[in-house]
Every structure is written in C-alpha cells, then in structure tokens.
Design a protein around this motif. Sequence first.
Motif, PDB file in Angstrom:
ATOM      1  N   THR A 101     -69.820  32.607 -35.414  1.00  0.00           N
ATOM      2  CA  THR A 101     -70.908  33.514 -35.533  1.00  0.00           C
ATOM      3  C   THR A 101     -71.898  33.680 -36.440  1.00  0.00           C
ATOM      4  O   THR A 101     -72.802  34.243 -36.589  1.00  0.00           O
ATOM      5  CB  THR A 101     -70.280  35.030 -35.283  1.00  0.00           C
ATOM      6  OG1 THR A 101     -69.595  35.376 -36.842  1.00  0.00           O
ATOM      7  CG2 THR A 101     -69.022  35.153 -34.378  1.00  0.00           C
ATOM      8  N   GLN A 179     -71.252  33.459 -26.623  1.00  0.00           N
ATOM      9  CA  GLN A 179     -70.067  32.910 -26.129  1.00  0.00           C
ATOM     10  C   GLN A 179     -70.389  32.450 -24.875  1.00  0.00           C
ATOM     11  O   GLN A 179     -71.041  33.029 -23.958  1.00  0.00           O
ATOM     12  CB  GLN A 179     -69.101  34.162 -26.169  1.00  0.00           C
ATOM     13  CG  GLN A 179     -67.577  33.503 -26.199  1.00  0.00           C
ATOM     14  CD  GLN A 179     -66.511  34.626 -26.204  1.00  0.00           C
ATOM     15  OE1 GLN A 179     -66.607  35.662 -25.287  1.00  0.00           O
ATOM     16  NE2 GLN A 179     -65.672  34.522 -27.210  1.00  0.00           N
ATOM     17  N   ARG A 180     -69.696  31.443 -24.265  1.00  0.00           N
ATOM     18  CA  ARG A 180     -69.733  30.706 -23.135  1.00  0.00           C
ATOM     19  C   ARG A 180     -68.566  30.172 -22.690  1.00  0.00           C
ATOM     20  O   ARG A 180     -67.557  30.213 -23.499  1.00  0.00           O
ATOM     21  CB  ARG A 180     -70.698  29.577 -23.061  1.00  0.00           C
ATOM     22  CG  ARG A 180     -70.269  28.498 -24.117  1.00  0.00           C
ATOM     23  CD  ARG A 180     -71.409  27.240 -23.909  1.00  0.00           C
ATOM     24  NE  ARG A 180     -70.795  26.090 -24.653  1.00  0.00           N
ATOM     25  CZ  ARG A 180     -71.584  25.158 -24.784  1.00  0.00           C
ATOM     26  NH1 ARG A 180     -72.876  25.111 -24.703  1.00  0.00           N
ATOM     27  NH2 ARG A 180     -71.068  23.752 -25.306  1.00  0.00           N
ATOM     28  N   ARG A 200     -62.890  30.536 -23.306  1.00  0.00           N
ATOM     29  CA  ARG A 200     -64.318  30.721 -23.901  1.00  0.00           C
ATOM     30  C   ARG A 200     -64.577  30.184 -25.019  1.00  0.00           C
ATOM     31  O   ARG A 200     -63.700  29.745 -25.855  1.00  0.00           O
ATOM     32  CB  ARG A 200     -64.600  32.365 -23.983  1.00  0.00           C
ATOM     33  CG  ARG A 200     -64.226  33.204 -22.923  1.00  0.00           C
ATOM     34  CD  ARG A 200     -65.108  32.998 -22.080  1.00  0.00           C
ATOM     35  NE  ARG A 200     -66.530  33.776 -22.285  1.00  0.00           N
ATOM     36  CZ  ARG A 200     -67.589  33.718 -21.567  1.00  0.00           C
ATOM     37  NH1 ARG A 200     -67.621  33.283 -20.071  1.00  0.00           N
ATOM     38  NH2 ARG A 200     -68.765  34.495 -21.912  1.00  0.00           N
ATOM     39  N   ARG A 202     -67.592  29.523 -28.523  1.00  0.00           N
ATOM     40  CA  ARG A 202     -69.075  29.825 -29.029  1.00  0.00           C
ATOM     41  C   ARG A 202     -69.232  28.840 -30.330  1.00  0.00           C
ATOM     42  O   ARG A 202     -68.153  28.632 -31.225  1.00  0.00           O
ATOM     43  CB  ARG A 202     -68.894  31.113 -29.517  1.00  0.00           C
ATOM     44  CG  ARG A 202     -70.269  31.680 -30.130  1.00  0.00           C
ATOM     45  CD  ARG A 202     -69.978  32.923 -31.311  1.00  0.00           C
ATOM     46  NE  ARG A 202     -69.161  33.985 -30.864  1.00  0.00           N
ATOM     47  CZ  ARG A 202     -69.549  34.916 -30.012  1.00  0.00           C
ATOM     48  NH1 ARG A 202     -71.020  35.024 -29.918  1.00  0.00           N
ATOM     49  NH2 ARG A 202     -69.014  35.989 -29.485  1.00  0.00           N
ATOM     50  N   GLY A 217     -60.255  35.070 -24.230  1.00  0.00           N
ATOM     51  CA  GLY A 217     -60.885  36.123 -23.327  1.00  0.00           C
ATOM     52  C   GLY A 217     -62.273  36.314 -24.381  1.00  0.00           C
ATOM     53  O   GLY A 217     -62.535  35.683 -25.255  1.00  0.00           O
ATOM     54  N   GLU A 218     -62.676  37.295 -24.165  1.00  0.00           N
ATOM     55  CA  GLU A 218     -64.274  37.693 -24.613  1.00  0.00           C
ATOM     56  C   GLU A 218     -64.254  38.711 -25.994  1.00  0.00           C
ATOM     57  O   GLU A 218     -64.858  38.830 -27.000  1.00  0.00           O
ATOM     58  CB  GLU A 218     -65.137  38.419 -23.967  1.00  0.00           C
ATOM     59  CG  GLU A 218     -65.468  37.472 -22.665  1.00  0.00           C
ATOM     60  CD  GLU A 218     -66.690  38.194 -21.825  1.00  0.00           C
ATOM     61  OE1 GLU A 218     -67.198  38.952 -22.158  1.00  0.00           O
ATOM     62  OE2 GLU A 218     -66.730  37.580 -20.627  1.00  0.00           O
ATOM     63  N   SER A 219     -62.683  38.986 -26.329  1.00  0.00           N
ATOM     64  CA  SER A 219     -62.542  40.013 -27.359  1.00  0.00           C
ATOM     65  C   SER A 219     -62.161  39.373 -28.593  1.00  0.00           C
ATOM     66  O   SER A 219     -61.640  38.215 -28.406  1.00  0.00           O
ATOM     67  CB  SER A 219     -61.556  41.290 -27.041  1.00  0.00           C
ATOM     68  OG  SER A 219     -60.329  40.788 -26.898  1.00  0.00           O
ATOM     69  N   GLN A 222     -58.623  37.908 -28.809  1.00  0.00           N
ATOM     70  CA  GLN A 222     -57.970  36.885 -27.890  1.00  0.00           C
ATOM     71  C   GLN A 222     -58.387  35.522 -28.635  1.00  0.00           C
ATOM     72  O   GLN A 222     -58.026  34.450 -28.104  1.00  0.00           O
ATOM     73  CB  GLN A 222     -58.807  36.816 -26.624  1.00  0.00           C
ATOM     74  CG  GLN A 222     -58.525  38.102 -25.672  1.00  0.00           C
ATOM     75  CD  GLN A 222     -57.135  38.184 -25.234  1.00  0.00           C
ATOM     76  OE1 GLN A 222     -56.792  37.132 -24.602  1.00  0.00           O
ATOM     77  NE2 GLN A 222     -56.374  39.167 -25.243  1.00  0.00           N
TER      78      GLN A 222
END
Length: 309
Positions: A101, A179-180, A200, A202, A217-219, A222
Amino acid sequence: MAGTLAGLHLWLNTNAFGDSTLCAGAVATEEAEAVLTGPGRISDHPGPRRTTADGEIGFDCVIERSAAGLPGSKTGRLHVQGTRERGDFAFTGGRWPDPATVSFFPGGGVAPGRAWVQLPAACTDRQAGVAEAYAEVGADRAKLVRLLTNTANRITGRAGCGQSEPLRTPDRIAPAAPQRPAATGSVCGLSGFTLPAVLRERFQDSGSTWSCGTALGESAEQAYATFSATQDPAVIAGIRKSEGFTGQGFDATHTVTECSGKPTYFAMEPGPRYTESLGAGAPTPQDLFAAFTKAAEPRFGCAKPVEVH
C-alpha cells in the motif's frame, strides 16, 4: 481598535511573527504549515517518547495548528520523529503499513497519513536512522515527503553523518495501487507464480522497489501474504549495517542476494489467512518464499537462484 484586532487575529490565527523552525530546529515552520493546511497558529511540544538517548538523530515532536475563536475550526496535528529501525523495517510489518500500500521512492516511502525517509548509511549504528511523520490521512503526500527530506538533512547535518550531497525530494511519487483480481498462474505479475485460493492482489513497482500484497478477499483480515523486493541503495546499505545481518540476510524469509551485480533484498510476510492454513496443506514459509524468489528472478535479473537457509 481595528488595528489591535487585526494584530490579534494575525497572532492567534496565523503564524505571523513565529519562529522559522520547530522541534528544536529539526522542522521548518513553513513546511509544517504546508502540511497542516487551514487557519491557525503553529506550535510544537514533545511527543509521547519525549526523550531519547540517540543523540542528535533521535527526537520526538508533535506540531499543532489551531485557530482561536473561529467556529468549526479544529486542531491539526503532525507527529514528526527521528528513530532507529532495522534496515528492512518497511517490509517487516509491525507498526509499519503493508508495503503493497506504500508508494516507494529512493530512500523512503509514503502511505496515507504517514511517510518516512531513511538517513544515510553513515547514520546507521546497529539500526538504520529514520525520519518519519504521521499526519491526517488526506495530507498532501508530496509536501509531507518534502518536509521529511529536509528534516532528515537537518538532523544528519547536526549529527555529522550527512552525505556530501544532501538528500533530495523525489521528482515524482507514484499513486497508490488499487487492489485487483489475481491472474491465475502469474500472481503479482510474476510468470509461473501461483498461490492456493488467492483471489486479489495489489502491487507497487517504483523501479528499485517492488511489493505485492495478496488476499483471499478485499478486507485486511483476508490477507494471505506480502512479498517484497528492493535494490534501493539506501535501503540495502541500512540493511547491511543493521544488527543481525549475516551477509545473506536476517533469516530464511528476509534475504539479500546478487542480481545482475546489484544487491537485492527479498522479503515475505505471512498474513493471517496463510498462517491459519499452515496445518491444512499450505506450503511451508521456506517453500513459499523459495517459489516467490524463483518467480522473481527474471524481474530482477538474478543470475542464480536465491539461496534460502
């Protein structure tokens, strides 16, 4: 009377007639004003650590900007400090953000609400010297990095460990990567790299520094694992002079090897979902790290496989 009120306003709600530096000379007031936007007078006081035994490099300072008598105004805060960390601190978790990030630049990095600049290798004494700052999440990243770069030059100058050429503010700071979906068979953009059930990803690539966070996942809960690599000379120098460095790294998943004549640091940090899956058929940390470094060899021009111990 009007003149008195105008003068009072200048004193209470602007930084007119204030000192040019803050934090015992480490931070330029003008640069703090640029980060702490809005009305108000700038002031500073010792931070939570207050004192440090680290001579001229270590300091801890909170800068505030508050406006008196202006309805709806709030106090802005900027926490700036000089600390010491292991040379690969930005890639090892703990109180530092996920490197995937972070927007890295030569000798530093910036994430929402925080940034750091690594001090020259001459300032390393068992751990690398670091100038770091915490600000509002929406603070201007370029202005925050400029403040820290110039702060780093001031504290290295007075500590006598600065370089012949001062540290420079980067010309460009890359935007944060979104994120992708992860591509099957080439997770993190590395051909042949696969991870079980990762959905996912990033990743950031500044040229000399690369990092990829993977998740189911997106959190954040995860998170599966984060993989990083850097050839940044400032970071490598800090790593090599840090306590615990053996010549090949710090441990089995934080290593340094030669890639096309360039020292290259590789790291892997497990996430909670990977740790949970270790007893259910997930590869061991050493095997997962070996798979990552093998897939990363072409990206970094490694002449031979990374040695894992």
